[in-house]
Design an enzyme around this catalytic site. Structure first.
Site, PDB file in Angstrom:
ATOM      1  N   CYS A  48      28.212 -46.313  19.914  1.00  0.00           N
ATOM      2  CA  CYS A  48      28.564 -47.531  18.794  1.00  0.00           C
ATOM      3  C   CYS A  48      27.582 -47.043  17.765  1.00  0.00           C
ATOM      4  CB  CYS A  48      28.511 -48.921  19.390  1.00  0.00           C
ATOM      5  SG  CYS A  48      28.161 -50.184  18.353  1.00  0.00           S
ATOM      6  N   HIS A  49      27.713 -47.564  16.680  1.00  0.00           N
ATOM      7  CA  HIS A  49      26.503 -47.195  15.531  1.00  0.00           C
ATOM      8  C   HIS A  49      25.305 -47.694  15.901  1.00  0.00           C
ATOM      9  CE1 HIS A  49      26.504 -45.435  11.418  1.00  0.00           C
ATOM     10  NE2 HIS A  49      25.239 -45.617  11.514  1.00  0.00           N
ATOM     11  N   THR A  50      25.462 -48.869  16.409  1.00  0.00           N
ATOM     12  CA  THR A  50      24.143 -49.591  16.687  1.00  0.00           C
ATOM     13  C   THR A  50      23.187 -48.550  17.687  1.00  0.00           C
ATOM     14  OG1 THR A  50      25.292 -51.545  17.011  1.00  0.00           O
ATOM     15  CG2 THR A  50      23.145 -51.794  17.470  1.00  0.00           C
ATOM     16  N   HIS A  70      25.471 -48.819  25.277  1.00  0.00           N
ATOM     17  CA  HIS A  70      25.737 -50.274  25.531  1.00  0.00           C
ATOM     18  C   HIS A  70      27.230 -50.546  25.463  1.00  0.00           C
ATOM     19  CE1 HIS A  70      25.901 -50.220  21.181  1.00  0.00           C
ATOM     20  NE2 HIS A  70      26.603 -51.277  21.060  1.00  0.00           N
ATOM     21  N   GLU A  71      28.104 -49.499  25.205  1.00  0.00           N
ATOM     22  CA  GLU A  71      29.614 -49.756  25.192  1.00  0.00           C
ATOM     23  C   GLU A  71      29.970 -48.911  26.255  1.00  0.00           C
ATOM     24  OE1 GLU A  71      31.805 -50.141  21.299  1.00  0.00           O
ATOM     25  OE2 GLU A  71      32.647 -48.348  21.944  1.00  0.00           O
ATOM     26  N   CYS A 100      24.089 -66.870  30.147  1.00  0.00           N
ATOM     27  CA  CYS A 100      23.312 -67.303  31.494  1.00  0.00           C
ATOM     28  C   CYS A 100      24.501 -68.854  31.951  1.00  0.00           C
ATOM     29  CB  CYS A 100      22.239 -67.794  31.203  1.00  0.00           C
ATOM     30  SG  CYS A 100      21.984 -69.321  30.235  1.00  0.00           S
ATOM     31  N   CYS A 103      22.280 -72.703  29.517  1.00  0.00           N
ATOM     32  CA  CYS A 103      21.680 -73.078  28.019  1.00  0.00           C
ATOM     33  C   CYS A 103      22.281 -73.755  27.197  1.00  0.00           C
ATOM     34  CB  CYS A 103      20.865 -72.041  27.525  1.00  0.00           C
ATOM     35  SG  CYS A 103      22.000 -71.156  26.521  1.00  0.00           S
ATOM     36  N   CYS A 106      25.230 -71.789  25.749  1.00  0.00           N
ATOM     37  CA  CYS A 106      26.216 -71.335  26.746  1.00  0.00           C
ATOM     38  C   CYS A 106      27.029 -72.457  26.749  1.00  0.00           C
ATOM     39  CB  CYS A 106      25.806 -70.865  27.823  1.00  0.00           C
ATOM     40  SG  CYS A 106      25.074 -69.064  27.823  1.00  0.00           S
ATOM     41  N   CYS A 114      23.304 -67.175  23.663  1.00  0.00           N
ATOM     42  CA  CYS A 114      22.492 -67.577  25.106  1.00  0.00           C
ATOM     43  C   CYS A 114      21.140 -67.323  24.507  1.00  0.00           C
ATOM     44  CB  CYS A 114      22.848 -66.765  26.257  1.00  0.00           C
ATOM     45  SG  CYS A 114      21.932 -66.884  27.594  1.00  0.00           S
ATOM     46  N   ARG A 118      20.475 -63.491  24.739  1.00  0.00           N
ATOM     47  CA  ARG A 118      20.928 -63.021  23.617  1.00  0.00           C
ATOM     48  C   ARG A 118      20.348 -61.537  23.350  1.00  0.00           C
ATOM     49  NH1 ARG A 118      18.716 -66.673  18.703  1.00  0.00           N
ATOM     50  NH2 ARG A 118      19.775 -68.486  20.128  1.00  0.00           N
ATOM     51  N   CYS A 178      31.827 -53.472  23.215  1.00  0.00           N
ATOM     52  CA  CYS A 178      31.036 -53.810  22.016  1.00  0.00           C
ATOM     53  C   CYS A 178      32.079 -53.764  20.855  1.00  0.00           C
ATOM     54  CB  CYS A 178      30.041 -52.870  21.860  1.00  0.00           C
ATOM     55  SG  CYS A 178      29.104 -53.138  20.274  1.00  0.00           S
ATOM     56  N   ARG A 373      35.932 -43.777  18.025  1.00  0.00           N
ATOM     57  CA  ARG A 373      35.173 -43.743  19.266  1.00  0.00           C
ATOM     58  C   ARG A 373      35.299 -42.446  19.911  1.00  0.00           C
ATOM     59  NH1 ARG A 373      32.043 -47.150  17.112  1.00  0.00           N
ATOM     60  NH2 ARG A 373      31.875 -49.208  18.279  1.00  0.00           N
TER      61      ARG A 373
HETATM   62  P1  NAD Z   1      30.813 -46.477  11.878  1.00  0.00           P
HETATM   63  O1  NAD Z   1      29.942 -45.598  11.456  1.00  0.00           O
HETATM   64  O2  NAD Z   1      32.054 -45.768  12.831  1.00  0.00           O
HETATM   65  O3  NAD Z   1      31.558 -47.076  10.746  1.00  0.00           O
HETATM   66  C1  NAD Z   1      30.988 -47.806   9.621  1.00  0.00           C
HETATM   67  C2  NAD Z   1      31.697 -47.221   8.251  1.00  0.00           C
HETATM   68  O4  NAD Z   1      31.306 -47.978   7.240  1.00  0.00           O
HETATM   69  C3  NAD Z   1      31.743 -45.907   7.897  1.00  0.00           C
HETATM   70  O5  NAD Z   1      33.076 -45.433   7.702  1.00  0.00           O
HETATM   71  C4  NAD Z   1      31.075 -45.903   6.567  1.00  0.00           C
HETATM   72  O6  NAD Z   1      31.616 -44.760   5.719  1.00  0.00           O
HETATM   73  C5  NAD Z   1      31.210 -47.247   6.125  1.00  0.00           C
HETATM   74  N1  NAD Z   1      30.180 -47.630   4.997  1.00  0.00           N
HETATM   75  C6  NAD Z   1      28.906 -47.422   5.076  1.00  0.00           C
HETATM   76  N2  NAD Z   1      28.346 -47.859   4.016  1.00  0.00           N
HETATM   77  C7  NAD Z   1      29.268 -48.498   3.192  1.00  0.00           C
HETATM   78  C8  NAD Z   1      29.387 -48.870   1.899  1.00  0.00           C
HETATM   79  N3  NAD Z   1      28.195 -49.405   1.349  1.00  0.00           N
HETATM   80  N4  NAD Z   1      30.417 -49.412   1.619  1.00  0.00           N
HETATM   81  C9  NAD Z   1      31.719 -49.295   2.080  1.00  0.00           C
HETATM   82  N5  NAD Z   1      31.726 -48.731   3.264  1.00  0.00           N
HETATM   83  C10 NAD Z   1      30.551 -48.285   3.972  1.00  0.00           C
HETATM   84  O7  NAD Z   1      30.146 -47.756  12.805  1.00  0.00           O
HETATM   85  P2  NAD Z   1      30.830 -48.664  13.734  1.00  0.00           P
HETATM   86  O8  NAD Z   1      30.431 -48.448  15.225  1.00  0.00           O
HETATM   87  O9  NAD Z   1      32.179 -49.024  13.329  1.00  0.00           O
HETATM   88  O10 NAD Z   1      29.702 -50.080  13.470  1.00  0.00           O
HETATM   89  C11 NAD Z   1      29.666 -50.789  12.388  1.00  0.00           C
HETATM   90  C12 NAD Z   1      28.544 -51.634  12.168  1.00  0.00           C
HETATM   91  O11 NAD Z   1      28.494 -52.848  13.037  1.00  0.00           O
HETATM   92  C13 NAD Z   1      27.232 -51.083  12.338  1.00  0.00           C
HETATM   93  O12 NAD Z   1      26.205 -51.511  11.323  1.00  0.00           O
HETATM   94  C14 NAD Z   1      27.044 -51.530  13.712  1.00  0.00           C
HETATM   95  O13 NAD Z   1      25.520 -51.381  13.980  1.00  0.00           O
HETATM   96  C15 NAD Z   1      27.580 -52.907  13.699  1.00  0.00           C
HETATM   97  N6  NAD Z   1      27.564 -53.587  14.757  1.00  0.00           N
HETATM   98  C16 NAD Z   1      27.377 -54.966  15.146  1.00  0.00           C
HETATM   99  C17 NAD Z   1      27.908 -55.735  15.971  1.00  0.00           C
HETATM  100  C18 NAD Z   1      27.643 -56.992  16.260  1.00  0.00           C
HETATM  101  O14 NAD Z   1      27.644 -57.880  17.214  1.00  0.00           O
HETATM  102  N7  NAD Z   1      27.149 -57.763  14.993  1.00  0.00           N
HETATM  103  C19 NAD Z   1      28.288 -54.929  17.037  1.00  0.00           C
HETATM  104  C20 NAD Z   1      28.616 -53.803  17.021  1.00  0.00           C
HETATM  105  C21 NAD Z   1      28.141 -53.022  16.058  1.00  0.00           C
HETATM  106 ZN    ZN Z   2      27.764 -51.743  19.981  1.00  0.00          ZN
END
Ligand code: NAD
Ligand code: ZN
Length: 378
Positions: A48-50, A70-71, A100, A103, A106, A114, A118, A178, A373
């Protein structure tokens, strides 16, 4: 009872020794689970991107050496003291944020934040004793968001484990642990578009396309996909996105282009990029009076969100969410059932697969912006 119960397991794990350097497959020792912990045999994991963000150390103070990931999906190998609702052999999805069940969060119907479990990206240790369960020749290797799934075995708090239907194919539902659930829930649980409404999705990676699936399921009639990478548009056609917008093709800010396309703005927007400028555009492109914008992307650690307060006074709502507001243990099993009932298709999110020993290829694909993915088969 398996012969590994209560024993240290030595297995392969992909260790991030320092920021931005390829992961190294190492033999690591994985200690048995302690109180309220479970040890999982990971069968599939995906990137995942994270993970990429924390590997690049863009979003945090660096914690290395660390086992990212994490995924994932797997099977319970053994359980620690006090664990009553999981048993060896259960099929599970580990989740980066926990539940949990005790809390205030939850117990609240609104929150999945959580107090105990969290997401905490700076913590590299288990909460029971403040130590790691991974080591190499006695040297600790740190955990990541309580999951560390880039390892054949990992130890996770019981609150971060969702028990799922044992018939669900683990190589597919892995992506629900995720990204896809995060995007889907951000739309269905937080943005809540109504039938016939318009929704803009910023970022068409797996998370954004999960959000687009949510918009399709909610009956949105216009789903506008925004991305800087035009190769995403071809992929996104399979996801019910009706219009595509590349900010690079326009002289005006993208929020103004969207306002013109939609007679004043979209009803809902979901930001899935992690880029703060996209977050601001996602907020400013919703219609005044009723528009709701939801932030999902994980921002750069120094990012600041700036907008004129009048944009809020004009009755636009800005929200954010982790894991699509799903409570991992209570809600994730039903998202798995959406796949089992064919309401939700996961195959189209899975564009690549590599064996564990080639995990760095998954990083290369994501860095190049190729595919959605990549499943890593352990
Ligand atoms: P990914 O890299 O597969 O996709 C991100 C997309 O955003 C890409 O296609 C990229 O070209 C595009 N992008 C980047 N900057 C841009 C902009 N300024 N304008 C338009 N498009 C733009 O990533 P992903 O795995 O799909 O994750 C996406 C985001 O979600 C990441 O920041 C990740 O960390 C976050 N995330 C958050 C949570 C949460 O719980 N909040 C969970 C998982 C992932
Ligand atoms: Zn993730």
């Amino acid at each position: 009872m398996s012969s590994t119960v209560g024993q240290v397991i030595t297995c392969k794990a992909a260790v991030a020794w320092e920021a931005g350097k390829p992961l190294v497959i190492e033999e690591v020792e994985v200690a048995p689970p302690q109180k309220m912990e479970v040890r999982l045999k990971i069968l599939f994991t995906s990137l995942c991107h994270t993970d990429l963000y924390f590997w690049e150390a863009k979003a945090q103070d660096s914690v290395f050496p660390r086992i990212l990931g994490h995924e994932a999906s797997g099977i319970v190998e053994s359980v620690g003291e006090g664990v009553t609702d999981l048993a060896p052999g259960d099929h599970v999805l580990p989740v980066f944020t926990g539940e949990c069940k005790e809390c205030a969060h939850c117990k609240s119907e609104e929150s999945n934040m959580c107090s105990l479990l969290r997401i905490n990206t700076d913590r590299g240790v288990m909460i029971n004793d403040g130590k790691t369960r991974f080591s190499i020749n006695g040297k600790p290797i740190y955990h990541f968001v309580g999951t560390s799934t880039f390892s054949e075995y990992t130890v996770v708090h019981v609150g971060c484990v969702a028990k799922i239907n044992p018939l669900a194919p683990l190589d597919k539902v892995c992506v629900l642990s995720c990204g896809i659930s995060t995007g889907l829930g951000a739309t269905l649980n937080v943005a809540k578009p109504t039938k016939g409404s318009s929704v803009a999705i910023f970022g068409l990676g797996a998370v954004g396309l999960g959000a687009a699936e949510g918009a399709r399921l909610a009956g949105a009639s216009r789903i506008i996909g925004v991305d800087l990478n035009p190769s995403r548009f071809e992929e996104a056609k399979k996801f019910g996105v009706t219009e595509f917008l590349n900010p690079k093709d326009h002289k005006k800010p993208v929020q103004e282009v969207i306002a013109e396309m939609t007679d004043g703005g979209v009803d809902r927007s979901v930001e899935c990029t992690g880029n703060v400028n996209a977050m601001i555009s996602a907020f400013e492109c919703v219609h005044d009076g009723w528009g709701v914008a939801v932030l999902v992307g994980v921002p750069h650690k120094d990012a600041e969100f700036k907008t004129h307060p009048m944009n809020l006074l004009n009755e636009r709502t800005l929200k954010g969410t982790f894991f699509g507001n799903y409570k991992p243990r209570s809600d994730l099993p039903s998202v798995v059932e959406m796949y089992m009932n064919k309401e939700l298709e996961l195959e189209k999110f899975i564009t690549h697969e590599v064996p564990f020993l080639e995990i760095n290829k998954a990083f290369e694909l994501m860095l190049k912006g190729e595919g959605l993915r990549c499943i890593i088969r352990m």
